[in-house]
Scaffold this motif. Sequence first.
Motif, PDB file in Angstrom:
ATOM      1  N   ALA A 292      44.259  59.204  80.703  1.00 41.61           N
ATOM      2  CA  ALA A 292      43.114  60.481  81.948  1.00 41.61           C
ATOM      3  C   ALA A 292      43.213  62.161  81.552  1.00 41.61           C
ATOM      4  O   ALA A 292      42.665  62.139  81.620  1.00 41.61           O
ATOM      5  N   ASN A 293      44.759  62.615  81.404  1.00 41.31           N
ATOM      6  CA  ASN A 293      45.197  63.912  81.139  1.00 41.31           C
ATOM      7  C   ASN A 293      44.846  64.667  79.493  1.00 41.31           C
ATOM      8  O   ASN A 293      45.614  65.122  79.481  1.00 41.31           O
ATOM      9  N   GLY A 294      44.503  64.032  78.746  1.00 40.26           N
ATOM     10  CA  GLY A 294      43.950  64.521  76.997  1.00 40.26           C
ATOM     11  C   GLY A 294      44.867  63.919  76.781  1.00 40.26           C
ATOM     12  O   GLY A 294      46.145  63.540  76.997  1.00 40.26           O
ATOM     13  N   GLN A 295      44.991  63.997  74.901  1.00 36.91           N
ATOM     14  CA  GLN A 295      45.997  63.329  74.236  1.00 36.91           C
ATOM     15  C   GLN A 295      47.100  63.908  73.882  1.00 36.91           C
ATOM     16  O   GLN A 295      47.233  65.470  74.382  1.00 36.91           O
ATOM     17  N   GLY A 296      48.061  63.661  73.043  1.00 32.54           N
ATOM     18  CA  GLY A 296      49.685  64.554  73.108  1.00 32.54           C
ATOM     19  C   GLY A 296      50.198  64.216  73.986  1.00 32.54           C
ATOM     20  O   GLY A 296      51.888  65.050  73.214  1.00 32.54           O
ATOM     21  N   GLU A 308      40.145  57.350  68.963  1.00 33.34           N
ATOM     22  CA  GLU A 308      39.959  57.020  67.682  1.00 33.34           C
ATOM     23  C   GLU A 308      40.769  58.073  66.505  1.00 33.34           C
ATOM     24  O   GLU A 308      40.377  59.451  66.958  1.00 33.34           O
ATOM     25  N   MET A 309      40.844  57.008  65.423  1.00 30.57           N
ATOM     26  CA  MET A 309      41.931  58.033  64.835  1.00 30.57           C
ATOM     27  C   MET A 309      42.090  57.494  63.209  1.00 30.57           C
ATOM     28  O   MET A 309      42.068  56.300  63.773  1.00 30.57           O
ATOM     29  N   SER A 310      42.501  58.334  62.108  1.00 31.71           N
ATOM     30  CA  SER A 310      41.639  57.408  60.853  1.00 31.71           C
ATOM     31  C   SER A 310      42.523  58.432  59.816  1.00 31.71           C
ATOM     32  O   SER A 310      43.405  58.841  60.989  1.00 31.71           O
ATOM     33  N   GLY A 339      33.938  63.409  72.040  1.00 30.43           N
ATOM     34  CA  GLY A 339      33.695  65.072  71.961  1.00 30.43           C
ATOM     35  C   GLY A 339      34.882  65.690  71.128  1.00 30.43           C
ATOM     36  O   GLY A 339      34.624  67.078  71.012  1.00 30.43           O
ATOM     37  N   ILE A 340      35.675  65.621  70.045  1.00 32.23           N
ATOM     38  CA  ILE A 340      35.968  66.104  69.649  1.00 32.23           C
ATOM     39  C   ILE A 340      36.037  66.128  67.986  1.00 32.23           C
ATOM     40  O   ILE A 340      35.386  65.263  67.246  1.00 32.23           O
ATOM     41  N   GLU A 341      35.456  67.278  67.051  1.00 31.32           N
ATOM     42  CA  GLU A 341      35.192  67.605  66.183  1.00 31.32           C
ATOM     43  C   GLU A 341      36.117  68.158  64.869  1.00 31.32           C
ATOM     44  O   GLU A 341      35.559  68.087  63.975  1.00 31.32           O
ATOM     45  N   THR A 342      36.775  69.191  65.351  1.00 29.90           N
ATOM     46  CA  THR A 342      37.184  70.222  64.638  1.00 29.90           C
ATOM     47  C   THR A 342      38.160  70.230  65.336  1.00 29.90           C
ATOM     48  O   THR A 342      38.771  70.274  66.351  1.00 29.90           O
ATOM     49  N   ASP A 373      46.955  70.348  64.537  1.00 32.47           N
ATOM     50  CA  ASP A 373      45.381  70.945  64.645  1.00 32.47           C
ATOM     51  C   ASP A 373      45.692  71.180  66.314  1.00 32.47           C
ATOM     52  O   ASP A 373      46.462  70.837  67.316  1.00 32.47           O
ATOM     53  N   GLN A 374      44.953  72.175  67.142  1.00 32.33           N
ATOM     54  CA  GLN A 374      45.021  72.237  68.593  1.00 32.33           C
ATOM     55  C   GLN A 374      44.543  71.013  68.394  1.00 32.33           C
ATOM     56  O   GLN A 374      45.017  70.671  70.168  1.00 32.33           O
ATOM     57  N   PHE A 375      43.698  69.823  68.754  1.00 34.89           N
ATOM     58  CA  PHE A 375      42.643  69.113  69.543  1.00 34.89           C
ATOM     59  C   PHE A 375      43.833  67.405  67.887  1.00 34.89           C
ATOM     60  O   PHE A 375      43.241  66.617  67.887  1.00 34.89           O
ATOM     61  N   SER A 376      44.974  67.666  67.372  1.00 35.47           N
ATOM     62  CA  SER A 376      44.889  66.697  66.694  1.00 35.47           C
ATOM     63  C   SER A 376      45.963  65.340  67.632  1.00 35.47           C
ATOM     64  O   SER A 376      45.863  64.394  67.201  1.00 35.47           O
TER      65      SER A 376
END
Length: 402
Positions: A292-296, A308-310, A339-342, A373-376
Motif C-alpha cells: 500500500a505504501n510503495g515498493q522497496g 510486475e517485474m521482468s 504507472g511506472i515507466e522510467t 534506480d529511483q523506481f526499481s
Amino acid sequence: MKIKFKKLKVASAILTSFISSQALAAETSKIQFSGAVMQSWQAGMEVDGAAANPANAESDSGFHRLRFALNVNAQVSERVSIFAELAEEPNDWNNGSAAISQDLAWIQFDMTDSLGLRLGNLISTTQTFLRYSDGAAVQANPFVGNGLVDMITAEEGVWVYGVHDVSNDTNITWDAVVSTPDFFADFSDGRGYNYGLRGTLNFANGLSFGAGTFKTNHDIEAVRGKAFGSAIGLGDGDNYQFASTPVSARGTHTLIIPGVDAFIWQADVQYKIDNFMVHALYGNASDDYSWANGQGSLQTDYVEQESEMSFWSIEGKYDLTSSAYIAVRYQESTNDSEGIETENDATRLQIGAGWWMNDSTLFKVEYVNQEEDQFSGGGATDFGAAGGAEWDGIIAEASVTF
C-alpha cells in the motif's frame, strides 16, 4: 571391593547392550549425519545516494555470525527415507536469537526408480539450475552472495518429482509442488495454496533447457497484517550486510511483488562441461496486489493494484585448475508495475573466485556492485527518491562440509 566390581560389570554389560542396540538400530535404519559450517567477512558496504535507511550510508568491515547446519538422513526402508536440516541461518529467517531451527525437512517415498514424493518443508522456486547459498550450505554457489532476482523460498507441502530417460544420452527431470507459505501453521481463512511446476531437458553434450512456473493464491484479508503473501518473490536470505538493516531482511533483493495473488515464470538455458559453465535465464513475476505504501520495503497492508517485474541473468564459471575457479554473474530486474515507466531498473554484478583446499573445504572471495534506480524497487533505495542508490564491496567466505 567385590560388590563394587560386580556393580561395575553389571553397569558395563548394560552400557554394552545399549550401545549394541543403538548400533543395530542405526545399521537397520542406515542413519547418516552430515553438516556444514561457514564463516564470512566483508569490507565496509556503504549505500551511496537515496538510501532507504540513511544509517546504512556508512558501514564498517567485519565478520558475520558463523552459520552452522546439521543434516540427518535415515533410510527407514527400501523406499522410505527421512531428511532433516537443523540450522542457524541469521541471514535468512532467524530472529537474532542464535537458535537452531528446522529449515528443510521431509519424508521421502521412492514410489518407483524414476518417481518420488516428499512431504514436509520443501523448496519452492522457479529456478531449474540451483546455485545459491542457504545458511551454511554454500558450496554449490560459486559466488558468496545470492542473485538479485532469485525466486526461491521454503514452504510446507507435498513435492512430486521424476527423472526419465528419453534416450541413452538425453533425460527429462520435473517436479510439482503444492504448498502453504508459512512455517508457523497459519490457517487463516483464505490463506490458500501455492502451486509450482518445473522441468529440464538435458543432453549428453552438456546443453540443458529448463522452465519453471509458480502461482500464489491468497485472499487479501488472509494476508493483511503480514509482511508478504509468499516469500518466493523476495528471494532467499543474502550474505551482504549493512549497518542498520536486520540480517534476516531482504534489503538487497528487489521488493516489487508481495506474493499475494502472483504468477511467476522463468526460462533457462545452460551449457556445462567439466571445466566450464554458462547459464542464462529470463523471467517475469506479476501480482494483482501491491504494497500500500510503495515498493522497496516490506509492509503489512496492500492495495488492489498490479505489480510486475521482468528479470534476466547471465553467469559463467571457468575452472583454472582442478582446485581453483573464477566466476562472473550479471543480473537485471525491471519494475513494470502499473504507472511506472522510467528509472525502474536494478542491476547486480558479481565477480568471484574460489579455491578448494580439499574436497570439503572451500574458500571464496567476491566483488559485488548493485545499482538501483529511483523506481526499481531495490531494497536499499528509498523508493521514489530522485537518483536512486548504489552500493558495492568485497566479501570473503570459508566453508567446510563434514
